[in-house]
Write a protein that holds these residues in place. Structure first.
Motif, mmCIF file in Angstrom:
data_model
loop_
_atom_site.group_PDB
_atom_site.id
_atom_site.type_symbol
_atom_site.label_atom_id
_atom_site.label_comp_id
_atom_site.label_asym_id
_atom_site.label_seq_id
_atom_site.Cartn_x
_atom_site.Cartn_y
_atom_site.Cartn_z
ATOM 1 N N ARG A 155 -7.361 2.894 15.091
ATOM 2 C CA ARG A 155 -7.641 2.634 13.490
ATOM 3 C C ARG A 155 -6.635 1.374 13.033
ATOM 4 N N ASN A 156 -7.239 0.706 12.058
ATOM 5 C CA ASN A 156 -6.185 -0.221 11.463
ATOM 6 C C ASN A 156 -5.938 0.480 10.027
ATOM 7 N N VAL A 157 -4.535 0.616 9.714
ATOM 8 C CA VAL A 157 -4.084 1.317 8.703
ATOM 9 C C VAL A 157 -3.008 0.425 7.922
ATOM 10 N N TYR A 158 -3.254 0.559 6.606
ATOM 11 C CA TYR A 158 -2.654 0.080 5.632
ATOM 12 C C TYR A 158 -1.793 1.076 4.730
ATOM 13 N N VAL A 159 -0.347 1.069 4.883
ATOM 14 C CA VAL A 159 0.228 2.003 4.196
ATOM 15 C C VAL A 159 0.703 1.436 2.646
ATOM 16 N N CYS A 160 0.623 2.250 1.948
ATOM 17 C CA CYS A 160 1.006 1.912 0.310
ATOM 18 C C CYS A 160 2.034 2.693 -0.313
ATOM 19 N N PRO A 161 3.220 2.174 -0.732
ATOM 20 C CA PRO A 161 4.343 2.989 -1.100
ATOM 21 C C PRO A 161 4.171 3.788 -2.589
ATOM 22 N N LEU A 162 5.130 4.629 -2.857
ATOM 23 C CA LEU A 162 5.008 5.337 -3.977
ATOM 24 C C LEU A 162 4.633 4.555 -5.319
ATOM 25 N N GLY A 163 3.575 5.052 -5.971
ATOM 26 C CA GLY A 163 3.035 4.288 -7.061
ATOM 27 C C GLY A 163 2.487 3.207 -7.010
ATOM 28 N N GLY A 164 2.178 2.703 -5.840
ATOM 29 C CA GLY A 164 1.669 1.416 -5.592
ATOM 30 C C GLY A 164 2.599 0.094 -5.738
ATOM 31 N N SER A 165 4.046 0.519 -5.807
ATOM 32 C CA SER A 165 4.773 -0.419 -6.470
ATOM 33 C C SER A 165 5.593 -1.346 -5.494
ATOM 34 N N SER A 166 4.946 -1.990 -4.534
ATOM 35 C CA SER A 166 5.414 -3.060 -3.692
ATOM 36 C C SER A 166 5.266 -4.462 -4.476
ATOM 37 N N PRO A 167 6.126 -5.359 -3.624
ATOM 38 C CA PRO A 167 5.853 -6.545 -4.574
ATOM 39 C C PRO A 167 4.459 -7.172 -4.816
ATOM 40 N N VAL A 168 3.765 -6.871 -3.959
ATOM 41 C CA VAL A 168 2.277 -7.198 -3.795
ATOM 42 C C VAL A 168 1.812 -6.455 -5.258
ATOM 43 N N GLY A 169 1.765 -5.212 -5.283
ATOM 44 C CA GLY A 169 1.341 -4.384 -6.355
ATOM 45 C C GLY A 169 1.885 -4.775 -7.629
ATOM 46 N N CYS A 170 3.114 -5.306 -7.682
ATOM 47 C CA CYS A 170 3.576 -5.543 -8.954
ATOM 48 C C CYS A 170 2.848 -6.604 -9.625
ATOM 49 N N LEU A 171 2.284 -7.392 -8.698
ATOM 50 C CA LEU A 171 1.362 -8.611 -9.164
ATOM 51 C C LEU A 171 0.478 -8.315 -10.418
ATOM 52 N N GLY A 172 -0.270 -7.297 -9.921
ATOM 53 C CA GLY A 172 -1.036 -6.660 -10.914
ATOM 54 C C GLY A 172 -0.684 -6.619 -12.541
ATOM 55 N N TYR A 173 0.642 -6.322 -12.650
ATOM 56 C CA TYR A 173 1.328 -6.327 -13.993
ATOM 57 C C TYR A 173 1.736 -7.566 -14.262
ATOM 58 N N ALA A 174 2.207 -8.393 -13.331
ATOM 59 C CA ALA A 174 2.379 -9.894 -13.718
ATOM 60 C C ALA A 174 1.167 -10.268 -14.557
ATOM 61 N N ASP A 175 -0.029 -10.134 -13.948
ATOM 62 C CA ASP A 175 -0.979 -10.668 -14.281
ATOM 63 C C ASP A 175 -1.595 -10.362 -15.708
ATOM 64 N N CYS A 176 -1.025 -8.806 -15.927
ATOM 65 C CA CYS A 176 -1.309 -7.968 -17.281
ATOM 66 C C CYS A 176 -0.356 -8.878 -18.511
#
Length: 337
Positions: A155-176
């Motif tokens: 399987r090809n697995v992607y692991v996401c941290p607590l709250g999705g708060s990785s640097p990449v995840g934080c981009l969603g709120y930079a955009d906000c």
């Protein structure tokens, strides 16, 4: 014509989960009743997928990265009633990915509503496989071990941290942040502060990164701690804000003094109800017909109410509160009300 500069986020993979910008609304009746600053809300609860909520902004970038890497499975972590886990399960269902949720019993609640209703019910409906861990377990370590076992199966697995708060995840709120600036301009309203819950810190960090990258020193972004103590939240949020802004522009930095975290509404700890939370949920519901969740929005709004009532934000000022969703949590906390 808008004068809002672009953050140039198009170079990052993104999987659309939102229907467009979420509205900003003035809480006229509540503001009049409080007699202080004018209160506005950014309705990030008004997102359609999976029961809605702010985590979808992060998940647009997280799912984009996962799909760009060819992932067929996504694993994330959280508490038993995690809003992020519920929305990860919904996003995975839409994208056609398998989803596993590693949920630790971080909140000392053992009633049936908390253990089986609310978000955990929806996790099952979205087809996620839930791993139920005790509070003492390290959920992220378990998730990484589980991912490695699945990879050995091909399987090809992607692991996401607590709250999705990785640097990449934080981009969603930079955009906000850019969205808020553009809407403020269109409405002809300038805000003195943007108030948010600070849990895993990603939303707060992303907004700070976005505002800094846009060259905006106002409005200030104030986070109300709902997960841990304010001092620790400040350290975490500053680190995540700088990791996020380096993705946008390696030459920029978020200053430590820009990170404002208020710990007055936390109470005894994460997910533990307080009288001020109950009051804020009831007040907003009874004056404006809007619903806050008991873990994040309810406590953060309680902190904002206290700030207005004690004169931190005065008449003539305008404060924008980001409504983060998490409505299913109300059903899990029935006994608290």
């Amino acid at each position: 014509m808008s004068t809002v500069p672009s953050l140039s986020l198009d170079r990052f993979p993104r999987y659309t989960l939102l229907e467009g910008p979420t509205p900003i609304q003035h809480l006229a009746r509540l503001s009049k009743q409080l007699g202080g600053a004018d209160v506005f809300v950014k309705r990030d609860d008004l997102t359609g997928l999976g029961g809605g909520g702010n985590k979808l902004r992060k998940l647009e970038f997280l799912m984009g990265e996962a799909l760009a890497r060819g992932a067929d499975t996504i694993i994330t972590v959280g508490a038993r009633q995690s809003n992020h886990a519920r929305l990860t399960a919904a996003a995975a269902a839409r994208a056609g990915l398998q989803c596993e949720l590693v949920l630790a019993r971080l909140v000392p609640r053992h009633d049936e509503d908390y253990l089986e209703n609310g978000n955990i019910l929806l996790d099952s409906l979205f087809g996620a496989h839930v791993h139920d861990l005790p509070a003492s377990a390290n959920a992220l370590e378990f998730a990484e071990a589980r991912a490695e076992a699945l990879r050995k199966e091909g399987r090809n697995v992607y692991v996401c941290p607590l709250g999705g708060s990785s640097p990449v995840g934080c981009l969603g709120y930079a955009d906000c942040a850019a969205e808020i600036v553009a809407q403020s301009e269109a409405l002809g309203v300038s805000f003195d502060a943007v108030a948010v819950p600070n849990g895993s810190g990603g939303m707060h960090a992303g907004l700070l990164a976005g505002m800094t990258a846009l060259g905006r020193t106002t409005p200030s972004v104030v986070g109300y701690a709902v997960y841990g103590e304010a001092k620790a939240a400040h350290v975490t949020t500053l680190d995540k804000a700088n990791q996020a802004i380096r993705l946008i522009d390696p030459g920029l930095t978020v200053a430590s003094e820009a990170v404002v975290v208020d710990g007055s509404a936390l109470g005894e700890g994460y997910g533990i109800p307080t009288d001020s939370m109950r009051r804020s949920v009831r007040l907003l519901a009874s004056t404006e017909g809007l619903l806050l969740d008991p873990v994040y929005g309810g406590k953060a709004f309680a902190g904002l109410l206290q700030a207005i009532e004690t004169g931190v934000y005065r008449a003539g000022q305008r404060v924008l509160f980001v409504m983060t969703g998490g409505l299913p949590g109300l059903y899990a906390y029935r006994s608290a009300f």
